[in-house]
Each structure stands twice: as structure tokens, then as C-alpha cells.
Design an enzyme around this catalytic site. Structure first.
Site, PDB file in Angstrom:
ATOM      1  N   GLU A  60       2.035  -0.814   0.528  1.00  0.00           N
ATOM      2  CA  GLU A  60       1.188   0.012   1.477  1.00  0.00           C
ATOM      3  C   GLU A  60       1.842   0.639   2.946  1.00  0.00           C
ATOM      4  O   GLU A  60       1.390   0.255   3.933  1.00  0.00           O
ATOM      5  CB  GLU A  60      -0.110  -0.669   1.696  1.00  0.00           C
ATOM      6  CG  GLU A  60      -1.217  -0.611   0.602  1.00  0.00           C
ATOM      7  CD  GLU A  60      -1.575   0.576  -0.012  1.00  0.00           C
ATOM      8  OE1 GLU A  60      -1.696   1.502   0.834  1.00  0.00           O
ATOM      9  OE2 GLU A  60      -1.827   0.496  -1.142  1.00  0.00           O
ATOM     10  N   ASP A  61       3.099   1.090   2.523  1.00  0.00           N
ATOM     11  CA  ASP A  61       3.747   1.803   3.754  1.00  0.00           C
ATOM     12  C   ASP A  61       4.227   0.686   4.777  1.00  0.00           C
ATOM     13  O   ASP A  61       4.899   1.198   5.911  1.00  0.00           O
ATOM     14  CB  ASP A  61       2.972   2.699   4.495  1.00  0.00           C
ATOM     15  CG  ASP A  61       3.067   4.084   3.798  1.00  0.00           C
ATOM     16  OD1 ASP A  61       3.869   4.078   2.772  1.00  0.00           O
ATOM     17  OD2 ASP A  61       2.282   4.736   4.047  1.00  0.00           O
ATOM     18  N   ALA A  62       4.168  -0.742   4.482  1.00  0.00           N
ATOM     19  CA  ALA A  62       4.786  -1.505   5.701  1.00  0.00           C
ATOM     20  C   ALA A  62       6.347  -1.679   5.477  1.00  0.00           C
ATOM     21  O   ALA A  62       6.838  -1.255   4.460  1.00  0.00           O
ATOM     22  CB  ALA A  62       4.252  -2.901   5.157  1.00  0.00           C
ATOM     23  N   ARG A  99       4.791  11.205  -2.041  1.00  0.00           N
ATOM     24  CA  ARG A  99       4.903  12.017  -0.902  1.00  0.00           C
ATOM     25  C   ARG A  99       6.035  12.898  -1.231  1.00  0.00           C
ATOM     26  O   ARG A  99       6.147  14.079  -0.415  1.00  0.00           O
ATOM     27  CB  ARG A  99       5.189  11.206   0.441  1.00  0.00           C
ATOM     28  CG  ARG A  99       4.148  10.381   0.552  1.00  0.00           C
ATOM     29  CD  ARG A  99       4.091   9.750   1.994  1.00  0.00           C
ATOM     30  NE  ARG A  99       3.990   8.179   2.010  1.00  0.00           N
ATOM     31  CZ  ARG A  99       3.131   7.349   1.871  1.00  0.00           C
ATOM     32  NH1 ARG A  99       1.863   7.968   2.072  1.00  0.00           N
ATOM     33  NH2 ARG A  99       3.157   6.130   1.930  1.00  0.00           N
TER      34      ARG A  99
END
Lengths: 380, 600
Positions: free
Chosen positions: B217-219, B401
Site C-alpha cells: 500500500e505505497d509504503a 498508475r
């Protein structure tokens, strides 16, 4: 056998008993008894426990997926601009119990020859309401004679299959106190009596535009479509009462999305079912998954009073017995002042009031109470 | 005949509108008419709209005549030699500014080689369509537009060196990055804006891989060794301000160490850093509760008696202190005057912000993320050549993305770092990827940027190869140290006796309406009551009239304001907020009663 089933009447719902009757008919007495006992056990397990906050769970179960709903209206492909309110606006419409819905619609099921698609176009067109304003090419005011001259569009009259005379009789039936002169392509109308002001003439002109010529009142558009094996007519605009009186309509399946019309024509139980169906339709169309029973509970609360009431401060909420509960919803000042004038007493029986005064709420673990009886020795 | 409008007002008619507008434009280009006028021709009706009003967004374009741009090599040479300037080009009619409506009549070519006879204008550079910050994103034409927006937004929040004279400034809420660098993969905008004078990021080695689930999650994962070597370190500056205000009656505040008999005197310990002038000395290490500027104020309300007796004992303490949870070092003390001539003291505090779990970092492509884990250097995965990445970025952030430029920058940065040069990544005008790959191959690496990696803990080789390279990373101003907050007991509001709100006031975390609903849904009645006990009070209630009675602790008596002492009074537990609303009802002239009965 029947006797042992009879014993369970009232303990088990009728449908379960009938199922057992049908499927376990040939079982010996002892086994039947066991089946009934097991069924009862399962039934009791499935029951909601006392003190379960079903209402709030329903609210959350409908509300949470509701946040993901889009604000779209759904458009019918083909046929000029037939669209339906869907998504959140529609849910609000239903649950608020709004009388004037944005897009009233009917689904008219038909009897045999028409349901196969034969002559359905003509039938549909006959249903569509035609007003005088639609077939007239011009309304002109004759200020000298104080008359209104209506020029009729020949082709449009032909389309709806009416003659000039039929139109003038329709006018004479619906608009009183006028004299009508019919000269084939134009109709001259004069007001009877009094010195008519120009203003009255204008008003009359507007009134004439709304003269109903043909079809079912309120039905603005019709669209015959195939639904599975048969053909039905979908309409924009709704008039349950008149449509059910048509000879060719299948009265058992024809519906409208206007809940109040259903209530008026078919009664409150039908309205309850209509609420359930309509809400479920929206939720389904959004690809969400909400248990039917939550919706049923909402529909039940809306209908328990005998008429359909919206979940608004004028509807269901105004019915709450607690002042504090009503005040915590909307317009608190109004409720408090009224309560003061009437000297209302809040029994603090429900959830909101007890949250407010910081007492245990009468739900779940707040329901049971421990009571110690003090023996005769200590007091009395 | 065609109508002519000036700023939306009808002014007249012309016969040949196309010819007329041509003349108008010629005159503007010749400089006879001001260059700020724009002309629009509605080709359908022949209507001409002339606009000279203010507030129109306009942009410059090179004029094209017969498929040839008017800007020639000669002009460019002159420009380079500083013989002519931009405004000369506008005056000469080589460049003109178009507004939104005149643009409708223009056919603009992106590049010179695209020009045909139909074209009326040539774009000066396609970079023109981007703003300053967006133009700072390298290889921007390979990104989705939303990511460019996010990327430029992120850059505005990046820590860096915001001004060269920061040492003498007293800005609010300032962060300075310790070892700011110029990006290896740069754009022309870095040159134009002299980015080297105010850099805002660092070039680091990034590996694209997952790491024990700590970067989902984007960490992101950060190498502890990199932090020790200076990656992402910054300093946070915050000034404290005190002013010697003047009050009516010739009274005024006084900056000094407060006397012990002052109202609201803290403890001697709290004033220990103050020098004789009442101001803290630089480089003192302060923490929560310490006084930074000692100050006393005159009493708030003076009764007529006291006016003659201005003893210092009536002054009250109004020092500036360290707020809850704050710590730092006094960096700089400044004494001045404000506009009214009052003495003004500003004390700047400084605190080091070493990257920690929860700090926010981003690349320049809108790929922001918070630190999920800081791994000891010994445990970091390493490449065959012994390179340990500074940062591990999750591959799951890429497909949805579609930030291709993120990947290209990684390769570009690798080439730049290995060959020791800067890579030009200007949007629409960058060094091509093929060339980068070729160069990377010549440098002895795999052309696609992947390398064999080994597990840092076990030394085992990873099954798949890992994409590594150098990237420019930014530390964003959202630091946990400035946001972390928790409370058990603490301050309450005066009116409602409920906990205060917000971190600054050491407030509670609100258990809101919907959170309350979840307790109800679970039937956790008693737990819910306990959660709402924050403003619980016990009030004596008169059973006779139902109003709240009065407890006089001094006389040890309880009495009802209506019924007097001869009445039954019981203690009832309610929320203070409810007691408050009952009082408000009373102030409205309503008479709320509480009818008591036994619960059981």
C-alpha cells in the site's frame, strides 16, 4: 401424523409445516417427531435474539453501500429521451416518501394476442396521452370577436386517427361555458356570457392547450419492449388506476414505480412490497449486495401506520414518542417548545435519549438486569 | 456585412471581415496597435470580436508565414549574445501573445518540422504547456497527466533549501533538508530556475521489489545506513514570539523573569534557562513546559481600590512556554520593535528530524509513500556488485498508475550516476530511452536495468532479478513528529466539560456519531456508556420538583432552590452536556423536570 404436526402450529411458521407435511408424509410417527423437533431447533437458532439492534444494523447495511452509489440516471437506448432516476436520488425519493417522483414509470403487462407482440405498436400509441396543444398548429386570439381560433395540424390529426368534430366534442366536454364553431380545419371558440376581459381569454387559451383528446391521462411516452418471452409496454408517466381498467392489460402483473399510486389503488400491503421492490431494484442495479430483510424492515416501518410515511421529520420520525429522540433528528427547537407547551414526559425508553444522558442504552447487554430481592429480615 | 464588437460591445460593421481582421493583426504585429489586443473572427457569421480588457490568460507563440517561422537562426544568435531581448521579438512581430479566443483562429504546430502552409503559429517549446513545477518532472511526456499533476503538487511540499538567507529569517514552520542535491536526471526547467540554488531532494539508489510486506500500500523501506549517512535528515524551525503590549492607563507588559509573587507563577525550574533580561539564551535545550520568554502582564480588571495600589503582586504571568510534546534547541534570538514601537522578541527553536516510520517521501512522479520500515544496512538486499539500495519501492505501485517516467528516470539516474554526468530529461525533449539503455550496456550493466540480488539476511540469491537505479527522491513536509498525538486524560472544555479538540490542545480523539452506532449495533451497551463517561457528572436532584438541587459541601447540607431543605434529594449520574441543555431550557423559560424512580 396430522396430530403431531398440529402440535407445532404456532411454534413453527406455516410454510415450514407445509414443507414437512409435503416431504415427510410417509415417515413413521417417531421419525416425524424427530424431524419436527430438529426443525424447531433450527428455526430457533435462526431467530434474531432479543435485544439485537436490528434497525441500526439495517441502517448501516443500507447506508454503507449507499455511499458508493453513483448519482447517475439511467438512459433507455433508442426512443427519445426516456430515462429513469436511479442510484441515490431514487433511494432518497422512495425512503423520504416523496409524492411527486422525478420519473414516474409503468410496466404494463398485456393479455394474450398483444403479449405475443401482435398489434402492440398500435395499442401503445393508443395509450399515449394526446393533448390539444400537440395537434394544433396555431392558437390565435381574435380580439375583435373575442374568440380563439385553433388551427389544426392535418397530418397529426390523421396520426392519432381523430376528426375535427371529435376534437370539438372533446373540447365541449372538458371546457364548460364556451361556444364552439367547427369549420373543418379550424375551430373557433367563444366564451359564453359576461364581458370577457382579455385576461380571461388568455387563461382560456392555456386551458385549451391541456384539453385531453386521447389515451390515458399522465402517460407521456410509450415504449413496447420484449421482456423474456413476451412483450410489454413501458411508459413514462404513470396512471395505475386507468391502466388497470384497460381490457388488454394483465392486471396481476402491471406495475408502476409510484408507490403512492400503488397504495391508493392496491392498498398498503402492495405498497410495502412496492417499496421493497423499488429499493432492491436500485441496489441491484448498482451492483451492491444488501440483504433483502434490511430493506423489508425499512418498508415495514414506513407502512406500519397504515399509510406510507417517509423517513423524514414529517413522517416516521414525527411518530416517535420521545421528545429528545425527535429533537435530536431535525428542528430541535420546534420539538422542545411544543413539548414544553404540552408538558410532555420523556420515558427515556429508547437508544438516543439514553446516549444523551449517558445511561446504558436498552439494547444488547443493556437489557438484562440483576435484581436482588432483599429478604424480609432486613427491611419491612 | 459583419458585426464588430469591442470588449463585448457592438461598435460597427465591416464588409470583408476576413480581410479586415488580417489588417488588424498586421497592424498589431507592426507595433502600430498595442500587442495586448486580441482579435477573434467567428468564421460562420463573420463576426469580429476585439478584446483589450484585462484578466485574459494569454500565451506567446512564434508567428509563421508561408510555412516558415519568422524566428530565424540569426535571431537566436543575437539572443545568445544578448544583443536583443524577448521584448524586441514581440515588438518586431516575431512572437505574439494569443488569448483563448484568438487561439481558435490559429493553427499551431508543435515542432518546426511539422509546419505546413496552413499553419499560422509555431509553439516556442511544447514544454510551454506545463507550469514551472510540472516542467520539473523528468520525462513527463511518458506519464499519465494525473500523475504529472500529483508530481508537481508533491514537489511544492518537498523539503529543501527554500531561501539562502534562512539563517537570519524568522519564518513560521520551516524545514531545511540537510544535504540537498541537484537531480541527476534534470530538465531544462532546473537550469532556468537555478534549481542548484534551492534544491529540494537527494539522489538515491532505489530498488523496485517487495520486502516482507512492509512496503505494501505505497509504503517504502529505507536503509538505516543511508539515514546515518544523511539521507532525508532535516531540521525543523519554529519561532516563538512575545510582544510588550501597552494597555490603557499607561500599563504595559514586561519581559523579565517573573517575581515569585506574580499570579500564576510556575516553578523556579521552568524559568531556569532565562537570562537576566527574561529571554532564554541560545543553544539551550528546552522541552515541554520550559519558559522561553518570561513575561508578566498587568491585571486584567482593575477595581477602583486597586488602581491606587499597583503592587506587582497583582500582575499576572504571561510567559511564552514550550507547548505540549514539543522539544528543541534555541537557535536564534532576535530583539526588535513592531509597527507600534512595542518591544518584540522572537526566539527561533530548532529540532532535528531524522527520517522515521511514518514520514512521507516521494519521487517526482506522484509516487508518494510513507516509510513502512527502516532496515539495518546489514539486512538490506544487495546486488552482485555489493550495492545496497537506499530505498525499496513496491512494484505494485506501477501498473495501475502507469508512471512510465518513474521507470525511465530510474534507468536515466543509473546511467548518470555511473558515467558521472547529468541526464537531460526535459519533457518532450529528453535523451531517448534507447540511448540510455545503450549507454548502460556499455557501462557493463544489463541494458534493462535489472540486477541479480541477494537476500540481505540469508545471503540467498533471489529467484527474480531486481530493477535498480538512481532516482531523485523528495522528503515531504508531512512528518510524523509534527502530527503524532495521543491522550488518556487531559484538558477539558470549560463549557461542556468534554475533552478539548485537536493536537495543539492535547485533545481527545472523538468517538463520533457513526462510531457510536457501531457500539449500538454490537449491543455493547455498557461499553458505550463507559466511552461516553468523559463528561459524566453526579448531580443531586430534588424529587419534589425535579430540578437540580444544590450541595453545600461546607455546611454538609443539600437543599433544593425551590423546595428548600425539607425534601428528598437523590444523586443521579448524567452527562454534563445534558445538565447543560437542561440549564439552557431553563434560560428559555422552560421548566424541565427529572422524575426519579427506582431502576428496578
Amino acid at each position: 401424523m396430522e396430530s403431531s404436526i398440529k402440535e407445532y402450529e404456532g411454534k413453527l411458521p406455516k410454510k415450514v409445516l407445509n414443507d414437512i407435511r409435503a416431504q415427510a408424509a410417509n415417515l413413521p410417527q417417531a421419525k416425524l417427531k424427530k424431524v419436527l423437533e430438529l426443525a424447531l431447533g433450527e428455526y430457533k437458532k435462526a431467530l434474531v435474539c432479543a435485544g439485537e439492534s436490528v434497525g441500526l444494523i439495517s441502517a448501516e447495511s443500507i447506508g454503507e453501500p449507499g455511499t458508493q452509489m453513483t448519482l447517475n440516471t439511467f438512459h433507455f437506448a433508442g426512443v427519445a429521451e426516456m430515462n429513469v432516476t436511479m442510484g441515490l436520488p431514487r433511494i432518497i425519493e422512495i425512503l423520504d416518501g416523496m409524492k411527486d417522483i422525478n420519473t414516474p414509470m409503468m410496466e404494463i403487462y398485456l393479455k394474450k394476442p398483444y403479449s405475443q407482440g401482435k398489434g402492440i405498436r398500435e395499442l401503445a400509441l393508443a395509450l399515449k396521452e394526446t393533448l390539444l396543444g400537440e395537434v394544433a398548429s396555431e392558437f390565435s386570439l381574435n380580439l375583435v370577436d373575442m374568440t380563439i381560433d385553433i388551427a389544426l395540424d392535418k397530418e397529426k390529426i390523421k396520426d392519432i386517427g381523430m376528426t375535427g368534430t371529435q376534437i370539438s366534442t372533446a373540447i365541449s366536454k372538458q371546457v364548460k361555458s364556451v361556444t364552439i364553431k367547427d369549420n373543418k380545419e379550424a375551430i373557433a371558440i367563444k366564451m359564453k356570457g359576461k364581458d370577457d376581459s382579455l385576461n380571461d381569454l388568455y387563461k382560456l387559451k392555456e386551458k385549451l392547450k391541456d384539453v385531453h383528446l386521447k389515451g390515458v391521462k399522465g402517460i407521456t411516452q410509450v415504449l413496447p419492449v420484449r421482456r423474456g418471452e413476451e412483450y410489454i409496454i413501458i411508459t413514462a408517466g404513470s396512471n395505475m388506476n386507468d391502466v388497470l381498467q384497460l381490457d388488454d392489460a394483465d392486471v396481476f402483473r402491471t406495475t408502476t414505480n409510484n408507490i403512492f399510486e400503488i397504495e391508493k389503488v392496491l392498498g398498503i400491503e402492495a405498497a410495502r412490497q412496492a417499496i421493497i421492490n423499488e429499493v432492491y431494484k436500485v441496489i441491484e442495479s448498482q451492483g451492491l449486495n444488501v440483504d433483502m430483510r434490511h430493506i423489508m424492515l425499512v418498508a415495514d416501518t414506513m407502512c406500519t401506520s397504515g399509510t406510507v410515511k417517509g423517513i423524514t421529520r414529517y413522517g416516521v420520525v414525527s411518530e416517535k414518542s420521545s421528545v429528545l429522540a425527535r429533537a435530536s433528528f431535525e428542528t430541535p427547537i420546534k420539538h422542545i417548545l411544543n413539548a414544553a407547551m404540552l408538558g410532555e414526559i420523556d420515558e427515556l425508553n429508547s437508544v438516543v435519549e439514553n446516549v444523551m444522558i449517558n445511561q446504558p442504552i436498552p439494547i444488547g447487554t443493556g437489557m438484562p438486569r440483576l435484581v436482588t430481592k432483599i429478604g424480609a429480615g432486613s427491611k419491612k | 456585412m459583419a458585426e464588430v464588437y469591442l470588449n463585448g460591445k457592438f461598435v460597427g460593421e465591416v464588409d470583408d471581415s476576413a480581410g479586415y481582421i488580417g489588417k488588424l493583426r498586421d497592424e498589431r504585429r507592426k507595433g502600430i496597435m498595442p500587442s495586448s489586443i486580441n482579435f477573434y473572427l467567428d468564421k460562420k457569421s463573420g463576426r469580429i470580436e476585439v478584446e483589450s480588457s484585462r484578466g485574459r490568460a494569454r500565451r506567446p507563440l512564434i508567428i509563421v508565414r508561408e510555412g516558415k517561422p519568422l524566428l530565424t537562426d540569426r535571431h537566436i544568435k543575437q539572443l545568445e549574445k544578448n544583443e536583443i531581448s524577448w521584448s524586441d521579438l514581440v515588438k518586431e512581430g516575431i512572437i505574439e501573445y494569443l488569448d483563448a479566443s484568438e487561439e481558435e483562429n490559429a493553427l499551431v504546430a508543435f515542432f518546426e518540422q511539422d509546419l505546413t502552409h496552413e499553419h499560422s503559429h509555431l509553439e516556442i517549446t511544447p514544454l510551454n504547456m506545463l507550469g514551472y513545477c510540472t516542467a520539473l518532472v523528468p520525462y513527463g511526456n511518458f506519464n499519465q497527466s494525473t500523475r504529472l499533476n500529483a508530481g508537481s503538487k508533491n514537489q511544492k511540499q518537498a523539503l529543501g533549501i527554500y531561501a539562502s538567507n534562512y539563517a537570519v529569517r524568522m519564518d513560521m514552520d520551516v524545514n531545511l533538508l540537510h544535504y540537498a542535491q541537484v537531480p541527476i536526471v534534470e530538465t531544462i526547467m532546473h537550469e532556468i530556475t537555478e534549481y542548484g540554488k534551492h534544491p529540494a531532494g537527494q539522489n538515491i539508489v532505489v530498488a523496485v521489489m517487495s520486502y516482507k510486506g512492509y512496503n505494501m500500500e505505497d509504503a517504502i523501506i529505507i536503509n538505516k545506513g543511508s539515514i546515518d549517512r544523511g539521507f532525508g535528515r532535516s531540521t525543523y524551525y519554529r519561532p516563538s514570539v512575545a510582544e510588550e503590549l501597552r494597555y490603557s492607563g499607561g500599563l504595559m507588559d514586561e519581559v523579565s523573569i517573573p517575581d515569585k509573587d506574580v499570579k500564576g507563577y510556575r516553578s523556579e525550574k521552568d524559568y531556569r534557562y532565562l537570562e537576566d533580561d527574561g529571554i532564554i539564551y541560545p543553544e539551550s535545550k528546552v522541552a515541554e513546559g520550559d519558559v522561553i520568554i518570561g513575561k508578566t502582564s498587568p491585571p486584567r480588571f482593575l477595581s477602583s481600590m486597586e488602581e491606587y495600589n499597583l503592587a506587582s503582586s497583582t500582575r499576572r504571568e504571561s510567559s511564552v512556554t514550550m507547548k505540549h510534546g514539543e522539544k528543541g534547541v534555541v537557535d536564534f534570538v532576535m530583539l526588535t520593535e513592531n509597527e507600534e514601537g512595542n518591544k518584540l522578541i522572537q526566539v527561533r527553536l530548532r529540532d532535528q528530524r531524522i527520517p522515521e516510520v511514518g514520514d512521507k517521501f516521494t519521487s517526482r512522479h506522484g509516487q508518494k509513500g510513507v516509510v513502512g520500515l527502516i532496515v539495518p544496512e546489514a539486512d538490506m538486499p544487495f546486488s552482485a556488485s555489493g550495492i545496497k539500495p537506499d530505498l525499496i519501492f513496491s512494484p505494485h505501485g506501477i501498473p495501475s498508475r502507469m508512471t512510465m517516467a518513474h521507470l525511465i528516470e530510474l534507468v536515466g539516474g543509473k546511467v548518470g550516476a555511473l558515467s558521472g554526468r547529468l541526464i537531460n530529461g526535459t519533457t518532450f525533449d529528453a535523451e531517448p530511452e534507447d540511448k540510455l539503455r545503450q549507454e548502460l550496456k556499455e557501462l557493463g550493466f544489463r541494458e534493462n536495468g535489472v540486477e541479480t540480488f541477494y537476500n540481505g539476511e540469508t545471503g540467498e540469491q533471489f529467484d527474480s532479478q531486481i530493477f535498480v537505479g538512481n532516482m531523485y527522491y523528495l522528503k515531504l513536509k508531512h512528518l510524523v513528529a509534527n502530527k503524532l498525538h495521543s491522550r488518556a486524560r487531559g484538558p477539558i472544555q470549560l463549557l461542556t466539560r468534554q475533552p478539548t479538540e485537536g493536537r495543539a490542545k492535547e485533545g481527545g480523539l472523538r468517538l463520533g456519531e457513526m462510531e457510536k452506532d457501531t457500539f449500538v449495533a454490537h449491543g455493547a451497551s455498557l461499553l458505550l456508556k463507559e466511552r461516553f463517561d468523559s463528561d459524566r457528572t453526579i448531580v443531586p436532584v430534588c424529587e419534589g420538583c425535579g430540578t437540580i438541587a444544590i450541595r453545600d459541601e461546607y455546611k454538609e447540607k443539600t437543599y433544593c432552590p425551590i423546595c428548600g431543605e425539607n425534601t428528598e434529594v437523590s444523586n443521579v449520574e448524567i452527562s454534563y452536556a445534558f445538565k447543560l441543555i437542561l440549564d439552557e431550557f431553563k434560560s428559555l423559560g422552560l421548566y424541565p423536570q427529572m422524575k426519579l424512580k427506582s431502576k428496578y
